[in-house]
Design a protein around this motif. Structure first.
Motif, PDB file in Angstrom:
ATOM      1  N   ASP A  36      96.893 -72.029 200.317  1.00 13.46           N
ATOM      2  CA  ASP A  36      96.153 -72.525 199.163  1.00 13.46           C
ATOM      3  C   ASP A  36      94.926 -73.247 199.706  1.00 13.46           C
ATOM      4  OD1 ASP A  36      95.081 -74.072 197.079  1.00 13.46           O
ATOM      5  OD2 ASP A  36      97.047 -74.494 196.207  1.00 13.46           O
ATOM      6  N   TRP A  38      91.985 -74.922 198.623  1.00  8.21           N
ATOM      7  CA  TRP A  38      91.305 -75.591 197.523  1.00  8.21           C
ATOM      8  C   TRP A  38      91.458 -74.816 196.215  1.00  8.21           C
ATOM      9  CZ3 TRP A  38      89.460 -80.460 197.823  1.00  8.21           C
ATOM     10  CH2 TRP A  38      89.324 -81.001 199.093  1.00  8.21           C
ATOM     11  N   THR A  74     107.819 -81.066 203.805  1.00  9.33           N
ATOM     12  CA  THR A  74     106.361 -80.988 203.917  1.00  9.33           C
ATOM     13  C   THR A  74     105.847 -81.865 205.046  1.00  9.33           C
ATOM     14  OG1 THR A  74     106.173 -80.520 201.560  1.00  9.33           O
ATOM     15  CG2 THR A  74     104.178 -81.281 202.675  1.00  9.33           C
ATOM     16  N   VAL A  76     102.231 -83.076 206.614  1.00  8.43           N
ATOM     17  CA  VAL A  76     100.784 -83.149 206.407  1.00  8.43           C
ATOM     18  C   VAL A  76     100.137 -83.424 207.762  1.00  8.43           C
ATOM     19  CG1 VAL A  76      98.879 -84.315 205.244  1.00  8.43           C
ATOM     20  CG2 VAL A  76     101.056 -83.942 204.045  1.00  8.43           C
ATOM     21  N   SER A  90      89.950 -82.892 207.591  1.00  2.00           N
ATOM     22  CA  SER A  90      90.673 -82.190 206.540  1.00  2.00           C
ATOM     23  C   SER A  90      92.164 -82.433 206.724  1.00  2.00           C
ATOM     24  CB  SER A  90      90.382 -80.693 206.608  1.00  2.00           C
ATOM     25  OG  SER A  90      90.783 -80.053 205.422  1.00  2.00           O
ATOM     26  N   ASP A  91      92.899 -82.286 205.637  1.00  2.00           N
ATOM     27  CA  ASP A  91      94.358 -82.376 205.664  1.00  2.00           C
ATOM     28  C   ASP A  91      94.938 -81.019 205.318  1.00  2.00           C
ATOM     29  OD1 ASP A  91      94.381 -85.086 206.258  1.00  2.00           O
ATOM     30  OD2 ASP A  91      94.588 -85.698 204.169  1.00  2.00           O
ATOM     31  N   ALA A  93      98.652 -79.488 204.317  1.00  2.00           N
ATOM     32  CA  ALA A  93     100.040 -79.781 203.947  1.00  2.00           C
ATOM     33  C   ALA A  93     100.850 -78.499 204.122  1.00  2.00           C
ATOM     34  CB  ALA A  93     100.122 -80.275 202.510  1.00  2.00           C
ATOM     35  N   ARG A 105      98.691 -75.761 202.408  1.00  2.00           N
ATOM     36  CA  ARG A 105      97.737 -76.163 201.372  1.00  2.00           C
ATOM     37  C   ARG A 105      96.687 -77.049 202.006  1.00  2.00           C
ATOM     38  NH1 ARG A 105      98.212 -80.489 197.817  1.00  2.00           N
ATOM     39  NH2 ARG A 105     100.387 -80.686 198.421  1.00  2.00           N
ATOM     40  N   THR A 107      94.144 -79.714 201.671  1.00  2.00           N
ATOM     41  CA  THR A 107      94.096 -80.738 200.635  1.00  2.00           C
ATOM     42  C   THR A 107      92.927 -81.695 200.743  1.00  2.00           C
ATOM     43  OG1 THR A 107      95.563 -82.187 201.909  1.00  2.00           O
ATOM     44  CG2 THR A 107      96.592 -80.683 200.331  1.00  2.00           C
ATOM     45  N   GLY A 108      92.185 -81.625 201.774  1.00  2.00           N
ATOM     46  CA  GLY A 108      91.060 -82.564 201.856  1.00  2.00           C
ATOM     47  C   GLY A 108      90.695 -82.914 203.245  1.00  2.00           C
TER      48      GLY A 108
END
Length: 108
Positions: A36, A38, A74, A76, A90-91, A93, A105, A107-108
């Motif tokens: 995933d 964004w 999970t 991260v 960036s992160d 997960a 995913r 996530t940022g």
């Protein structure tokens, strides 16, 4: 687990990305696994390969892990991303089930 230590399929995926090894990266996912990015979801190894070739390993990504935290299934991973695509913090997960990643995913 130390603050930057990785294990299992998450370690395999991060190492494979840094090594430019798309086959090992894909093997870290379950057959139905997904990325995933964004909100754009790429499900299954063929779709993940297409995404990775265009935007991840194909862009010579590098992930310098700065922190790791795990809660249940999970993990991260915070990383400084480099390469010929996105660069910056960036992160990621990672949700793991058994021996494979079911979801990565961004996530940022």
């Amino acid at each position: 687990m130390s603050r930057t230590e990785l294990s299992g399929p998450v370690a395999t995926a991060v190492k494979a990305a840094n090594d430019g090894d798309v086959e090992s990266y894909l093997a870290a996912f379950t057959p139905e696994g997904a990325v995933d990015d964004w909100g754009r979801v790429f499900r299954g190894r063929d779709a993940i390969r297409e995404w990775s070739d265009a935007e991840f390993i194909g862009k010579q990504v590098s992930l310098e892990v700065t922190a790791v935290r795990t809660e249940g299934p999970t993990t991260v991973v915070s990383a400084q991303v480099g390469g010929n695509g996105f660069n910056g913090p960036s992160d990621f997960a990672f949700t793991v089930e058994g021996d494979g990643i079911t979801l990565m995913r961004i996530t940022g």
